[in-house]
Design a protein around this motif. Structure first.
Motif, PDB file in Angstrom:
ATOM      1  N   LEU A 577       0.841  -1.196   0.000  1.00  0.00           N
ATOM      2  CA  LEU A 577       0.000   0.000   0.000  1.00  0.00           C
ATOM      3  C   LEU A 577       0.878   1.248   0.000  1.00  0.00           C
ATOM      4  CD1 LEU A 577      -2.832   1.149   0.260  1.00  0.00           C
ATOM      5  CD2 LEU A 577      -2.522   1.169   2.715  1.00  0.00           C
ATOM      6  N   LYS A 591      -3.508  10.745  -0.785  1.00  0.00           N
ATOM      7  CA  LYS A 591      -4.715  10.257  -0.112  1.00  0.00           C
ATOM      8  C   LYS A 591      -4.847  10.909   1.260  1.00  0.00           C
ATOM      9  CE  LYS A 591      -5.393   6.203   2.092  1.00  0.00           C
ATOM     10  NZ  LYS A 591      -6.450   6.333   3.092  1.00  0.00           N
ATOM     11  N   THR A 593      -6.158  10.856   5.067  1.00  0.00           N
ATOM     12  CA  THR A 593      -6.251   9.688   5.947  1.00  0.00           C
ATOM     13  C   THR A 593      -7.694   9.205   6.072  1.00  0.00           C
ATOM     14  OG1 THR A 593      -6.385  11.204   7.787  1.00  0.00           O
ATOM     15  CG2 THR A 593      -4.249  10.189   7.381  1.00  0.00           C
ATOM     16  N   SER A 594      -8.639  10.129   5.959  1.00  0.00           N
ATOM     17  CA  SER A 594     -10.027   9.713   6.145  1.00  0.00           C
ATOM     18  C   SER A 594     -10.617   9.135   4.859  1.00  0.00           C
ATOM     19  CB  SER A 594     -10.857  10.904   6.602  1.00  0.00           C
ATOM     20  OG  SER A 594     -10.938  11.844   5.562  1.00  0.00           O
ATOM     21  N   TYR A 624      -6.619  -7.306   1.684  1.00  0.00           N
ATOM     22  CA  TYR A 624      -6.499  -6.504   2.896  1.00  0.00           C
ATOM     23  C   TYR A 624      -7.767  -6.591   3.744  1.00  0.00           C
ATOM     24  CZ  TYR A 624      -5.333  -2.538   5.851  1.00  0.00           C
ATOM     25  OH  TYR A 624      -5.044  -1.747   6.927  1.00  0.00           O
ATOM     26  N   TYR A 625      -8.909  -6.397   3.110  1.00  0.00           N
ATOM     27  CA  TYR A 625     -10.144  -6.361   3.899  1.00  0.00           C
ATOM     28  C   TYR A 625     -10.750  -7.742   4.098  1.00  0.00           C
ATOM     29  CZ  TYR A 625     -10.089  -1.340   4.007  1.00  0.00           C
ATOM     30  OH  TYR A 625      -9.740  -0.058   4.253  1.00  0.00           O
ATOM     31  N   LYS A 626     -10.125  -8.742   3.490  1.00  0.00           N
ATOM     32  CA  LYS A 626     -10.585 -10.101   3.788  1.00  0.00           C
ATOM     33  C   LYS A 626      -9.617 -10.808   4.718  1.00  0.00           C
ATOM     34  CE  LYS A 626     -12.919 -12.582   0.681  1.00  0.00           C
ATOM     35  NZ  LYS A 626     -13.206 -13.261  -0.608  1.00  0.00           N
ATOM     36  N   ASP A 627      -8.627 -10.048   5.158  1.00  0.00           N
ATOM     37  CA  ASP A 627      -7.600 -10.596   6.048  1.00  0.00           C
ATOM     38  C   ASP A 627      -6.956 -11.846   5.470  1.00  0.00           C
ATOM     39  OD1 ASP A 627      -8.046  -8.578   7.833  1.00  0.00           O
ATOM     40  OD2 ASP A 627      -9.572  -9.680   8.929  1.00  0.00           O
TER      41      ASP A 627
ATOM     42  N   TYR B 217     -17.819 -10.780   4.454  1.00  0.00           N
ATOM     43  CA  TYR B 217     -16.769 -10.782   5.469  1.00  0.00           C
ATOM     44  C   TYR B 217     -16.502  -9.362   5.962  1.00  0.00           C
ATOM     45  CZ  TYR B 217     -12.331 -11.662   7.724  1.00  0.00           C
ATOM     46  OH  TYR B 217     -11.333 -11.751   8.633  1.00  0.00           O
ATOM     47  N   SER B 219     -13.806  -7.445   8.110  1.00  0.00           N
ATOM     48  CA  SER B 219     -12.484  -7.567   8.737  1.00  0.00           C
ATOM     49  C   SER B 219     -12.460  -6.821  10.062  1.00  0.00           C
ATOM     50  CB  SER B 219     -11.432  -6.990   7.794  1.00  0.00           C
ATOM     51  OG  SER B 219     -10.274  -6.666   8.505  1.00  0.00           O
ATOM     52  N   GLU B 220     -11.555  -7.251  10.902  1.00  0.00           N
ATOM     53  CA  GLU B 220     -11.369  -6.578  12.192  1.00  0.00           C
ATOM     54  C   GLU B 220     -11.028  -5.096  11.993  1.00  0.00           C
ATOM     55  OE1 GLU B 220      -9.546  -8.300  16.179  1.00  0.00           O
ATOM     56  OE2 GLU B 220     -11.098  -9.123  14.936  1.00  0.00           O
ATOM     57  N   LYS B 221     -10.282  -4.848  10.916  1.00  0.00           N
ATOM     58  CA  LYS B 221      -9.897  -3.461  10.639  1.00  0.00           C
ATOM     59  C   LYS B 221     -11.136  -2.609  10.427  1.00  0.00           C
ATOM     60  CE  LYS B 221      -6.135  -5.563   8.205  1.00  0.00           C
ATOM     61  NZ  LYS B 221      -6.052  -6.392   7.016  1.00  0.00           N
ATOM     62  N   PHE B 266     -16.811  -8.679   0.799  1.00  0.00           N
ATOM     63  CA  PHE B 266     -16.184  -8.138   2.017  1.00  0.00           C
ATOM     64  C   PHE B 266     -16.466  -6.639   2.058  1.00  0.00           C
ATOM     65  CE2 PHE B 266     -12.833  -6.105  -0.370  1.00  0.00           C
ATOM     66  CZ  PHE B 266     -12.746  -6.899  -1.506  1.00  0.00           C
ATOM     67  N   VAL B 267     -16.394  -6.118   3.280  1.00  0.00           N
ATOM     68  CA  VAL B 267     -16.756  -4.716   3.478  1.00  0.00           C
ATOM     69  C   VAL B 267     -15.511  -3.845   3.406  1.00  0.00           C
ATOM     70  CG1 VAL B 267     -17.752  -3.092   5.123  1.00  0.00           C
ATOM     71  CG2 VAL B 267     -18.702  -5.373   4.896  1.00  0.00           C
ATOM     72  N   ILE B 268     -15.629  -2.728   2.722  1.00  0.00           N
ATOM     73  CA  ILE B 268     -14.548  -1.748   2.743  1.00  0.00           C
ATOM     74  C   ILE B 268     -15.086  -0.469   3.373  1.00  0.00           C
ATOM     75  CG2 ILE B 268     -13.436  -2.758   0.703  1.00  0.00           C
ATOM     76  CD1 ILE B 268     -14.483  -0.374  -0.904  1.00  0.00           C
ATOM     77  N   PRO B 269     -14.208   0.386   3.840  1.00  0.00           N
ATOM     78  CA  PRO B 269     -14.682   1.583   4.556  1.00  0.00           C
ATOM     79  C   PRO B 269     -15.653   2.430   3.731  1.00  0.00           C
ATOM     80  CG  PRO B 269     -12.334   1.348   4.849  1.00  0.00           C
ATOM     81  CD  PRO B 269     -12.735   0.298   3.876  1.00  0.00           C
ATOM     82  N   GLU B 270     -15.487   2.408   2.426  1.00  0.00           N
ATOM     83  CA  GLU B 270     -16.393   3.219   1.597  1.00  0.00           C
ATOM     84  C   GLU B 270     -17.833   2.760   1.740  1.00  0.00           C
ATOM     85  OE1 GLU B 270     -13.437   2.282   0.804  1.00  0.00           O
ATOM     86  OE2 GLU B 270     -12.501   3.511  -0.740  1.00  0.00           O
ATOM     87  N   PRO B 307      -9.555   8.370  10.453  1.00  0.00           N
ATOM     88  CA  PRO B 307      -8.729   7.730   9.430  1.00  0.00           C
ATOM     89  C   PRO B 307      -9.260   6.347   9.069  1.00  0.00           C
ATOM     90  CG  PRO B 307      -7.578   7.772  11.531  1.00  0.00           C
ATOM     91  CD  PRO B 307      -8.851   8.501  11.732  1.00  0.00           C
ATOM     92  N   THR B 308      -9.209   6.027   7.791  1.00  0.00           N
ATOM     93  CA  THR B 308      -9.629   4.701   7.342  1.00  0.00           C
ATOM     94  C   THR B 308      -8.507   3.703   7.617  1.00  0.00           C
ATOM     95  OG1 THR B 308      -8.789   5.240   5.175  1.00  0.00           O
ATOM     96  CG2 THR B 308     -11.126   5.565   5.523  1.00  0.00           C
ATOM     97  N   PRO B 309      -8.823   2.417   7.649  1.00  0.00           N
ATOM     98  CA  PRO B 309      -7.762   1.435   7.929  1.00  0.00           C
ATOM     99  C   PRO B 309      -6.667   1.443   6.868  1.00  0.00           C
ATOM    100  CG  PRO B 309      -9.929   0.436   8.136  1.00  0.00           C
ATOM    101  CD  PRO B 309     -10.147   1.781   7.539  1.00  0.00           C
ATOM    102  N   ALA B 310      -6.995   1.795   5.649  1.00  0.00           N
ATOM    103  CA  ALA B 310      -5.950   1.814   4.610  1.00  0.00           C
ATOM    104  C   ALA B 310      -6.092   3.068   3.773  1.00  0.00           C
ATOM    105  CB  ALA B 310      -6.078   0.619   3.699  1.00  0.00           C
TER     106      ALA B 310
END
Lengths: 647, 310
Positions: A577, A591, A593-594, A624-627, B217, B219-221, B266-270, B307-310
């Motif tokens: 990333l 980018k 941060t939010s 990343y989001y599926k770990d 799914y 994620s913990e993040k 899976f879920v993303i912050p958006e 802040p988002t996780p990524a």
């Protein structure tokens, strides 16, 4: 609107202005001492950088600057010679200085420029002792402190502006710092290094309980000294043969059967010549406090230069007070095992206590049978060195008749047993003899060029008086030098200690025993080329040093690799990333941060870049989001996607 | 996964013929439906709320019920009641309009609190109790309630605690010029809407609900991100009462549905950020001095600080 703009000044502008003035001062302070070519290139670069500042559109990228600086350093190392070391270092610094100005400056760059200014100024200080130096110093200190204060504002907000009044106020206030610091520094400079007595000594008082020679030494007592591994003295001198490393301190001539003591001696004027055959060697000795009065020097000390020292007829030197603080003195010694003397009070040196047993007398008689004095001495020497006696520091016979126990029962002991038995036997044979206490050997530090002598090297040997020859040194202790392990055989710990001690040595010799003479001579010696300590060593043992360097480099590289691997393993997604965001930043998209990744990429106006960015982000999110830990191939794919990013 | 995403797109496509320019509310309504929640639409009358509700019901092959709330509406008018059958000599239960899959509850703030709470209870428990007997509501059950933001006379505004039961609060807004022109040209298509063929079957709809619930799914993040949002609403200068745990669950469930709609598993912050302005403002109590401000904007600005996780 216009009038308001006129009244405010950007802090950055003031800082830049100050920095450039400081730059000019830095240059002026050293230009006299360096090659005209360097001066010219500095001026050229300096003008270019001013042009860049003025234009504000283009700056040379940081990596170019870094490479340039490294090249300058490499070039300097390549052409370095010891004769002109300081000049060359200053020249290199000046070029790095100029290169630094070329950069687009952040707070840390200003800091670096200021540091370099101080280095240049220090260089000037080494080159000249002009009063001009202090003028430069004061100007630079004042400007630096102002600049630092302004820089603090600047680091908080790069766009900050001051009105004229505020600017003046801040500058004036910041002058308090040098205004207070300079007088205080002067006071400290005068007081601190010149005190022979350490000001903050009360902090380490317990350290002072020291062992050492006294005028009465019980048999076996020296072993207490020998168990103390602290340093008794350091001697700055050339390296000499190990056989000649006898440090004379005290002469013991009265034996009561258990302990030896020194009888009262007559003081002798210092100008009475010491007659001994051999070459004279000069030493500078830094003696640690040890709570008695004896002054040590290489055997047959001829002259010792310290106020208050007295010389006695047994060729010992004593202070009138016990030594409670570190002393530094010069000594001249004649390296010889013979002290020529014609007339002595023979009876004093033939004294023996009543308590000497028949066994001992009998042994002396047996050894003496049909021999003249010299032969007897050699016979005695053989007797102690034929292997039946053993050197030991442990379980020494502390009895009422230690000599008998040593000679007939235990057959082991430390130097004191050997020396006193030897001396007693000599006296029984009618040969005047005395014990000399001091130190043996020492560890030579090649870097500092000095001998380090620890307490555990305490030693006692014998002097025998031979008619028409004088006092001759005999050391009956078997293989005595091996007991005072020398550097080559020393353990790694000892080597390390020795290396670390160099710092101590320099501290004591340059700072504690500070005086202007010495300071001047150091400056001149540095200026005329640092031959010592390290440069010469480098050339001599280059292979050893290269090996160390290589080991160091390899170890460093391995650690870096391991860290990188670890980071990749642990946080491969964050790493990727980071790569992606860095690349996007290069295209001008940063980018927040939010922002989510898709949100960020969708905000990109450039069509193809957006498309490619989205491709990557979709891939990345899937892990990343599926770990899910991406496999090697996945990582490769993502990296390729990043590579393909372009508008 | 893309397949399923396509189904949603198909629904939206087929409905947008009838709901010109209302794709966004339609989408939000579907998200609420598939994450098993209820929707509150706050808007002026005549902007297509009913059309939206009917459209969803029909295209998913579901039954549709309508409750027109007035101050004299009784709870039994909603739930239904038992009527004595002379023929059999027994009481027969006549289910009310709530026994439908999609129930449009018009002008909910005109109903009396008693009726409102009966309705809200049904929403929460998915069952109604009449005269001691409990009747299960259909498994696919979603209420689309509307309220008029302008007329305040003779209304009983829903208390905040009950607003919490609505998954999202949206408004439809005026259609765009072109869309409106189109409507004027062709006329309302409400009638046609009643006769459209379902795009997906009821079973498929149920299936999607299940997939949204179990197949996405988180994620913990992302959970941490949600927690950060909740904590932000609980600790800031604008809001006196922050999000409840139910609110947090809502954020997660709607985000799951949103992710599903995007064709992701899976879920993303958006997914979360897109919906916060619909899921949060009606669940929190703003300080009095900020009541006049646009609450959605305040919430959005708060989210921008996280802040988002990524």
């Amino acid at each position: 609107m216009k009038s308001i703009e006129l009244k405010t000044i950007r802090i950055e502008t003031i800082v830049k202005l100050l920095t450039y003035i400081i730059g000019i001062i830095g240059f002026l302070s050293v230009y006299r001492y360096i090659n005209i070519l360097y001066s010219a290139s500095f001026i050229l670069l300096f003008i270019i950088s001013m042009y860049f500042e003025y234009k504000k559109t283009f700056y040379i990228p940081r990596w170019v600057i870094n490479i340039l600086s490294v090249l300058v350093v490499i070039f300097t190392i390549y052409r370095i010679n010891t004769e002109e070391l300081i000049t060359q270092i200053i020249e290199a610094l000046l070029i790095i200085y100029a290169v630094k100005f070329l950069e687009e400056k952040k707070v840390r760059d200003y800091m670096q420029i200021y540091t370099l200014t101080l280095f240049l100024l220090a260089g000037m200080g080494l080159m000249s002792l002009d009063i001009v130096f202090s003028v430069f110093l004061i100007i630079v200190v004042i400007m630096l402190s102002t600049s630092f204060v302004l820089l603090t504002f600047f680091s908080q907000d790069h766009e900050m502006e001051f009105t004229r009044q505020v600017a003046v106020k801040v500058v004036l206030k910041s002058l308090y710092i040098p205004g207070l610091a300079i007088p205080l520094t002067v006071v400290m400079f005068i007081i601190l290094p010149r005190t022979q007595y350490p000001i903050f000594d009360f902090l380490n008082r317990p350290d002072k309980a020291k062992t050492g020679f006294t005028n009465k030494v019980r048999l076996g007592a020296v072993s207490n000294i020998q168990e103390d591994s602290s340093v008794i003295f350091r001697v700055n001198m050339d390296k000499i043969n190990d056989d000649e490393l006898y440090w004379r301190g005290i002469v013991l001539d009265y034996f009561d059967g258990v302990s030896w003591s020194a009888t009262d001696k007559v003081a002798v004027p210092h100008n009475v010549p010491v007659s001994a055959p051999g070459k004279t060697i000069r030493q500078t000795i830094y003696l640690e406090p040890y709570s008695d009065k004896y002054i040590f020097a290489l055997d047959k000390p001829a002259f010792i230069s310290i106020r208050g020292v007295k010389r006695f007829d047994d060729l010992t030197f004593r202070m009138s007070f016990s030594i409670e603080r570190r002393l530094r003195y010069e000594a001249l010694s004649i390296l010889s095992d013979t002290l020529i003397e014609n007339e002595i009070e023979q009876e004093d040196y033939l004294q023996l206590p009543e308590s000497i047993s028949q066994d001992v007398r009998g042994l002396a008689g047996r050894l003496m049978k049909n021999k003249d004095k010299m032969e007897y001495i050699y016979e005695l020497y053989r007797f102690f060195n034929d292997g039946s006696f053993r050197y030991s520091l442990k379980n020494l016979p502390f009895t009422r008749s230690p000599l008998d126990d040593f000679l007939f029962k235990n057959r082991y002991g430390n130097c004191e047993y050997f020396a006193s038995a030897f001396a007693v036997m000599l006296r029984l044979g009618g040969i005047p003899a005395r014990l000399v206490g001091g130190y043996r050997g020492g560890y030579y530090n090649d870097v500092g060029r000095y001998y380090l002598v620890p307490q555990k090297n305490a030693h006692v040997w014998v002097e025998a008086f031979i008619d028409k020859k004088g006092w001759i040194r005999f050391d009956p202790t078997p293989a005595s030098i091996e007991n005072f392990a020398l550097l080559k055989k020393g353990s790694p710990m000892m080597r390390l200690r020795l290396a670390l001690d160099t710092i101590n040595y320099y501290w004591y010799s340059f700072v504690i025993n500070y005086n202007l003479d010495r300071q001047l001579s150091i400056i001149f010696s540095i200026r005329s080329g640092i031959k010592r300590p390290s440069i010469k060593l480098n050339l001599k043992n280059w292979w050893v040093y290269t090996r160390y360097l290589l080991c160091f480099l390899v170890a460093g590289a391995l650690i870096l690799l391991a860290l990188r691997r670890y980071r990749l393993r642990k946080n491969v997604d964050m790493f990727i990333l980071h790569m992606f965001l860095k690349k996007m930043k290069r295209y001008g998209y940063e980018k927040k941060t939010s922002q989510g990744l898709e949100e960020f990429v969708k905000g990109i106006k450039d069509g193809p870049l957006k498309e490619r960015g989205l491709t990557f982000v979709r891939q990345f999110e899937g892990f990343y989001y599926k770990d899910i830990k991406p496999s090697r191939e996945d990582i490769k794919k993502m990296k390729e996607a990043i590579k393909r990013l372009r508008p | 996964m893309d397949n399923n995403g396509n189904k949603i797109i198909k629904i939206i496509d087929s409905l947008s013929r009838y709901l010109q320019g209302k794709e966004k509310p339609l989408r939000l309504a579907l998200i609420a439906f598939f994450s098993r929640g209820h929707l509150l639409i706050e808007d002026l009358p005549g902007l297509g709320k009913t059309t939206l509700a009917i459209g969803i019901a029909k295209s998913l092959g579901l039954t549709f019920g309508r409750i027109q709330c007035t101050s004299d509406l009784l709870p039994t008018d909603i739930t239904g009641l038992s009527i004595y059958n002379k023929g059999t000599g027994e009481f027969e239960f006549h289910p009310g309009p709530i026994f439908n899959n999609i129930v449009l509850c018009d002008e909910i703030n005109r109903a009396t609190p008693k009726t409102q709470s009966a309705l809200l209870e049904a929403m929460g428990e998915k069952q109604v109790t009449i005269e001691g007997k409990t009747y299960k509501l259909p498994r696919l059950f979603s209420i689309i309630a509307t309220q008029n933001p302008v007329e305040q006379f003779g209304t009983f505004p829903l208390p905040e605690s009950q607003l919490d039961r609505f998954m999202m609060k949206i408004s439809i807004g005026y259609p765009s010029n072109e869309a409106e022109k189109e409507i004027l040209k062709v006329g309302s298509k409400r009638e046609e809407l009643y006769s459209i063929e379902p795009v997906i079957s009821r079973e498929e709809a149920e299936d999607i609900q299940k997939k949204v619930e179990n197949g996405i799914y988180v994620s913990e993040k992302v959970l941490d991100y949600i927690l950060a949002i909740i904590n932000r609403t609980r600790r800031n200068g604008y809001i006196t009462a922050g999000l409840s745990t139910r609110g947090a669950l809502t954020i997660m469930n709607t985000a799951k549905a949103n992710a599903y709609f995007h064709g992701r598993d899976f879920v993303i912050p958006e997914d979360i950020k897109e919906l916060v302005e619909y899921t949060i403002p009606h669940r929190v109590l703003f300080k009095e001095e900020y009541e006049g401000l646009d609450k959605r904007e305040i919430i959005k600005s708060l989210i921008e600080e996280i802040p988002t996780p990524a």
